[in-house]
Design a protein around this motif. Structure first.
Motif, PDB file in Angstrom:
ATOM      1  N   VAL A 207      79.752  45.606  37.041  1.00 23.19           N
ATOM      2  CA  VAL A 207      79.642  47.052  37.126  1.00 23.19           C
ATOM      3  C   VAL A 207      80.688  47.824  36.272  1.00 23.19           C
ATOM      4  CG1 VAL A 207      78.372  47.210  39.230  1.00 23.19           C
ATOM      5  CG2 VAL A 207      80.777  47.378  39.444  1.00 23.19           C
ATOM      6  N   PHE A 208      80.389  48.841  35.512  1.00 21.46           N
ATOM      7  CA  PHE A 208      81.186  49.591  34.688  1.00 21.46           C
ATOM      8  C   PHE A 208      81.156  50.816  35.571  1.00 21.46           C
ATOM      9  CE2 PHE A 208      80.601  46.599  31.236  1.00 21.46           C
ATOM     10  CZ  PHE A 208      81.754  46.467  30.766  1.00 21.46           C
ATOM     11  N   TYR A 209      82.660  51.287  36.034  1.00 25.20           N
ATOM     12  CA  TYR A 209      82.816  52.551  36.576  1.00 25.20           C
ATOM     13  C   TYR A 209      82.799  53.607  35.507  1.00 25.20           C
ATOM     14  CZ  TYR A 209      83.454  49.774  40.799  1.00 25.20           C
ATOM     15  OH  TYR A 209      83.288  48.989  41.705  1.00 25.20           O
ATOM     16  N   ILE A 210      83.792  53.469  34.447  1.00 18.27           N
ATOM     17  CA  ILE A 210      83.917  54.127  33.506  1.00 18.27           C
ATOM     18  C   ILE A 210      83.979  53.466  31.971  1.00 18.27           C
ATOM     19  CG2 ILE A 210      85.550  55.822  31.988  1.00 18.27           C
ATOM     20  CD1 ILE A 210      86.623  56.689  34.973  1.00 18.27           C
TER      21      ILE A 210
ATOM     22  N   LYS B  53      77.831  58.421  44.141  1.00 19.54           N
ATOM     23  CA  LYS B  53      77.266  59.795  44.061  1.00 19.54           C
ATOM     24  C   LYS B  53      76.933  60.334  42.770  1.00 19.54           C
ATOM     25  CE  LYS B  53      78.387  64.460  45.684  1.00 19.54           C
ATOM     26  NZ  LYS B  53      79.329  65.388  46.480  1.00 19.54           N
ATOM     27  N   HIS B  54      77.937  60.080  41.969  1.00 21.29           N
ATOM     28  CA  HIS B  54      77.621  60.574  40.662  1.00 21.29           C
ATOM     29  C   HIS B  54      77.167  59.869  39.334  1.00 21.29           C
ATOM     30  CE1 HIS B  54      80.319  64.356  41.586  1.00 21.29           C
ATOM     31  NE2 HIS B  54      80.737  63.516  42.449  1.00 21.29           N
ATOM     32  N   GLY B  55      77.043  58.536  39.494  1.00 17.41           N
ATOM     33  CA  GLY B  55      76.526  57.740  38.647  1.00 17.41           C
ATOM     34  C   GLY B  55      77.649  56.842  37.717  1.00 17.41           C
ATOM     35  N   PHE B  56      76.904  55.672  37.428  1.00 16.26           N
ATOM     36  CA  PHE B  56      77.734  54.771  36.622  1.00 16.26           C
ATOM     37  C   PHE B  56      77.755  54.902  35.127  1.00 16.26           C
ATOM     38  CE2 PHE B  56      77.132  52.892  40.615  1.00 16.26           C
ATOM     39  CZ  PHE B  56      78.167  52.031  40.921  1.00 16.26           C
ATOM     40  N   ALA B  57      79.026  54.384  34.493  1.00 12.26           N
ATOM     41  CA  ALA B  57      78.959  54.234  32.948  1.00 12.26           C
ATOM     42  C   ALA B  57      77.603  53.711  32.379  1.00 12.26           C
ATOM     43  CB  ALA B  57      80.107  54.006  32.289  1.00 12.26           C
ATOM     44  N   MET B  58      77.067  52.663  32.858  1.00 13.86           N
ATOM     45  CA  MET B  58      75.639  52.147  32.620  1.00 13.86           C
ATOM     46  C   MET B  58      75.251  51.716  33.859  1.00 13.86           C
ATOM     47  SD  MET B  58      76.724  48.756  30.580  1.00 13.86           S
ATOM     48  CE  MET B  58      77.573  49.533  29.138  1.00 13.86           C
ATOM     49  N   PRO B  59      73.894  51.502  33.699  1.00 18.60           N
ATOM     50  CA  PRO B  59      73.161  50.867  35.035  1.00 18.60           C
ATOM     51  C   PRO B  59      73.915  49.589  35.588  1.00 18.60           C
ATOM     52  CG  PRO B  59      71.560  51.511  33.407  1.00 18.60           C
ATOM     53  CD  PRO B  59      73.076  51.523  32.748  1.00 18.60           C
ATOM     54  N   PRO B  60      74.359  49.792  36.774  1.00 16.96           N
ATOM     55  CA  PRO B  60      75.268  48.681  37.481  1.00 16.96           C
ATOM     56  C   PRO B  60      74.394  47.503  37.857  1.00 16.96           C
ATOM     57  CG  PRO B  60      74.707  50.547  39.030  1.00 16.96           C
ATOM     58  CD  PRO B  60      74.172  50.965  37.614  1.00 16.96           C
ATOM     59  N   MET B  61      74.523  46.304  37.167  1.00 13.27           N
ATOM     60  CA  MET B  61      73.676  45.129  37.259  1.00 13.27           C
ATOM     61  C   MET B  61      72.339  45.310  36.642  1.00 13.27           C
ATOM     62  SD  MET B  61      75.146  43.545  40.854  1.00 13.27           S
ATOM     63  CE  MET B  61      77.026  44.027  41.277  1.00 13.27           C
ATOM     64  N   GLY B  62      72.031  46.362  35.776  1.00 12.62           N
ATOM     65  CA  GLY B  62      70.814  46.475  35.439  1.00 12.62           C
ATOM     66  C   GLY B  62      69.973  47.191  36.184  1.00 12.62           C
ATOM     67  N   LEU B  63      70.448  47.940  37.372  1.00 13.40           N
ATOM     68  CA  LEU B  63      69.603  48.466  38.254  1.00 13.40           C
ATOM     69  C   LEU B  63      69.209  49.827  37.847  1.00 13.40           C
ATOM     70  CD1 LEU B  63      71.676  47.798  41.399  1.00 13.40           C
ATOM     71  CD2 LEU B  63      69.407  47.158  41.349  1.00 13.40           C
ATOM     72  N   THR B  64      67.680  50.098  38.063  1.00 14.88           N
ATOM     73  CA  THR B  64      67.367  51.475  37.501  1.00 14.88           C
ATOM     74  C   THR B  64      67.450  52.461  38.756  1.00 14.88           C
ATOM     75  OG1 THR B  64      65.087  51.191  38.631  1.00 14.88           O
ATOM     76  CG2 THR B  64      65.453  50.230  36.361  1.00 14.88           C
ATOM     77  N   GLU B  65      67.384  53.775  38.392  1.00 17.05           N
ATOM     78  CA  GLU B  65      67.673  54.888  39.434  1.00 17.05           C
ATOM     79  C   GLU B  65      66.566  54.701  40.404  1.00 17.05           C
ATOM     80  OE1 GLU B  65      67.481  58.539  37.512  1.00 17.05           O
ATOM     81  OE2 GLU B  65      68.834  58.352  36.275  1.00 17.05           O
TER      82      GLU B  65
ATOM     83  N   CYS C 144      95.417  53.301  40.346  1.00 16.79           N
ATOM     84  CA  CYS C 144      94.897  54.512  41.016  1.00 16.79           C
ATOM     85  C   CYS C 144      93.811  55.054  40.594  1.00 16.79           C
ATOM     86  CB  CYS C 144      95.831  55.595  40.801  1.00 16.79           C
ATOM     87  SG  CYS C 144      97.446  55.504  41.503  1.00 16.79           S
ATOM     88  N   LEU C 145      93.397  54.830  39.366  1.00 20.56           N
ATOM     89  CA  LEU C 145      92.139  55.351  38.519  1.00 20.56           C
ATOM     90  C   LEU C 145      91.024  54.346  39.111  1.00 20.56           C
ATOM     91  CD1 LEU C 145      90.621  57.123  36.433  1.00 20.56           C
ATOM     92  CD2 LEU C 145      90.904  54.814  34.925  1.00 20.56           C
ATOM     93  N   GLN C 146      90.885  52.891  39.170  1.00 21.66           N
ATOM     94  CA  GLN C 146      89.968  52.134  39.519  1.00 21.66           C
ATOM     95  C   GLN C 146      89.793  52.484  41.080  1.00 21.66           C
ATOM     96  OE1 GLN C 146      89.433  49.357  41.294  1.00 21.66           O
ATOM     97  NE2 GLN C 146      87.700  48.328  40.242  1.00 21.66           N
ATOM     98  N   SER C 147      90.817  52.564  41.876  1.00 21.48           N
ATOM     99  CA  SER C 147      90.407  52.492  43.310  1.00 21.48           C
ATOM    100  C   SER C 147      89.825  53.825  43.708  1.00 21.48           C
ATOM    101  CB  SER C 147      91.882  52.228  44.260  1.00 21.48           C
ATOM    102  OG  SER C 147      92.756  53.309  43.791  1.00 21.48           O
ATOM    103  N   TYR C 148      90.171  54.968  42.944  1.00 17.78           N
ATOM    104  CA  TYR C 148      89.579  56.241  43.109  1.00 17.78           C
ATOM    105  C   TYR C 148      88.296  56.409  42.543  1.00 17.78           C
ATOM    106  CZ  TYR C 148      88.966  61.201  44.045  1.00 17.78           C
ATOM    107  OH  TYR C 148      88.364  62.433  44.373  1.00 17.78           O
ATOM    108  N   VAL C 149      88.015  55.775  41.386  1.00 20.76           N
ATOM    109  CA  VAL C 149      86.792  56.338  40.886  1.00 20.76           C
ATOM    110  C   VAL C 149      85.704  55.468  41.630  1.00 20.76           C
ATOM    111  CG1 VAL C 149      85.524  55.847  38.542  1.00 20.76           C
ATOM    112  CG2 VAL C 149      87.707  56.972  38.538  1.00 20.76           C
ATOM    113  N   ARG C 150      85.965  54.047  42.251  1.00 19.93           N
ATOM    114  CA  ARG C 150      84.854  53.342  42.562  1.00 19.93           C
ATOM    115  C   ARG C 150      84.262  54.075  44.014  1.00 19.93           C
ATOM    116  NH1 ARG C 150      85.086  49.833  46.474  1.00 19.93           N
ATOM    117  NH2 ARG C 150      83.684  48.149  45.270  1.00 19.93           N
ATOM    118  N   THR C 151      84.885  55.289  44.382  1.00 20.19           N
ATOM    119  CA  THR C 151      84.544  55.886  45.713  1.00 20.19           C
ATOM    120  C   THR C 151      83.618  56.991  45.153  1.00 20.19           C
ATOM    121  OG1 THR C 151      86.438  57.557  45.662  1.00 20.19           O
ATOM    122  CG2 THR C 151      86.810  55.502  46.763  1.00 20.19           C
ATOM    123  N   LEU C 152      83.568  57.454  43.898  1.00 21.16           N
ATOM    124  CA  LEU C 152      82.890  58.493  43.373  1.00 21.16           C
ATOM    125  C   LEU C 152      81.328  57.982  42.590  1.00 21.16           C
ATOM    126  CD1 LEU C 152      85.720  60.365  41.464  1.00 21.16           C
ATOM    127  CD2 LEU C 152      84.683  60.774  43.922  1.00 21.16           C
ATOM    128  N   VAL C 153      81.495  56.707  42.186  1.00 19.58           N
ATOM    129  CA  VAL C 153      80.260  56.454  41.294  1.00 19.58           C
ATOM    130  C   VAL C 153      78.850  56.465  42.050  1.00 19.58           C
ATOM    131  CG1 VAL C 153      81.514  55.499  39.566  1.00 19.58           C
ATOM    132  CG2 VAL C 153      80.704  53.994  41.565  1.00 19.58           C
TER     133      VAL C 153
END
Length: 239
Positions: free
Chosen positions: A52-55, A167-179, A156-165
């Motif tokens: 998974v890519f968060y950013i 709700k707000h979405g990932f940089a690309m579909p995580p593991m290929g999952l559709t919405e 700091c960035l990685q640990s915080y951003v993973r709590t937001l994705v």
């Protein structure tokens, strides 16, 4: 914010409410030090499909190259996470005689894009999984104080951003999952049946069932409970 004040960075980061805002803050923090772009996320070293890519802050051309050529399966930076627990640079990898030829070619391709050096900050989690923040730029990263600062703000960035994705979405579909598959995952986590999922999403029961089954296959899960647990552990859904 002073030059190497990681505490001030973290305080400002925690005020932000979206991955995009966090990315802007991190970019502003690293650019004065010759770093041009970065990405952060989490990878399962035993199964690269579970990535998974968060950013992703890469140029579009590099993103297309990385994704289109399946670079995740032969990325020397990711390969190195199997044995390296401390932050490392491209120079560290080039000095490693065990670096595969394909890995060296990947570093050469990045250098051809104008990047001189990179810093990878591994963030081990559980089992074969590892979080990471990878930065690249047009100058060498030689100053120990700078490296320490970059490692701290990356953590700091990685640990915080993973709590937001979730709700707000990932940089690309995580593991290929559709919405729709992610929406079905959330409903399964709430204990909903296929019929209830179908009603919530406005689709046929058979379609809702297929959404769930596809999500289960993408997450390499054997049961719905395992699927939910895996999705939650990667930050894909909140439970």
């Amino acid at each position: 914010m002073s030059q190497y004040d990681a505490s001030a960075f973290n305080t400002e980061l925690r005020r932000l409410g979206s991955p995009a805002a966090c990315a802007s803050l991190f970019r502003a923090a690293i650019q004065p030090h010759g770093l041009d772009t970065f990405a952060c996320g989490e990878v399962d070293l035993a199964d690269r499909d579970r990535t998974v890519f968060y950013i992703i802050d890469w140029p579009d051309a590099w993103t297309r190259f990385y994704v289109g050529t399946g670079m995740i399966d032969r990325d020397p930076l990711v390969d190195a996470l199997a044995t390296r627990r401390e932050p490392f640079t491209w120079a560290d990898l080039r000095a490693d005689r065990a670096l595969a030829r394909a890995g060296g070619a990947a570093l050469d391709a990045a250098a051809a894009a104008g990047w001189v050096d990179g810093l990878v900050v591994p963030l081990p989690t559980v089992g074969t999984r590892a979080g990471l923040v990878s930065m690249v730029g047009h100058r060498e990263i030689a100053d120990p104080a700078l490296r320490a600062y970059l490692c701290l703000i990356a953590t700091c960035l990685q640990s915080y951003v993973r709590t937001l994705v979730a709700k707000h979405g990932f940089a690309m579909p995580p593991m290929g999952l559709t919405e729709r598959e992610i929406a079905s995952l959330r409903l399964v986590a709430r204990g909903k049946s296929d019929a209830a999922i179908a009603s919530e999403l406005g689709v046929a029961v058979s379609t809702a069932h297929e959404f769930v089954e596809k999500a289960k296959r993408r997450l390499k899960a054997r049961t719905r409970a395992e699927m939910v647990a895996t999705a939650a552990s990667f930050g894909i859904i909140d439970i």
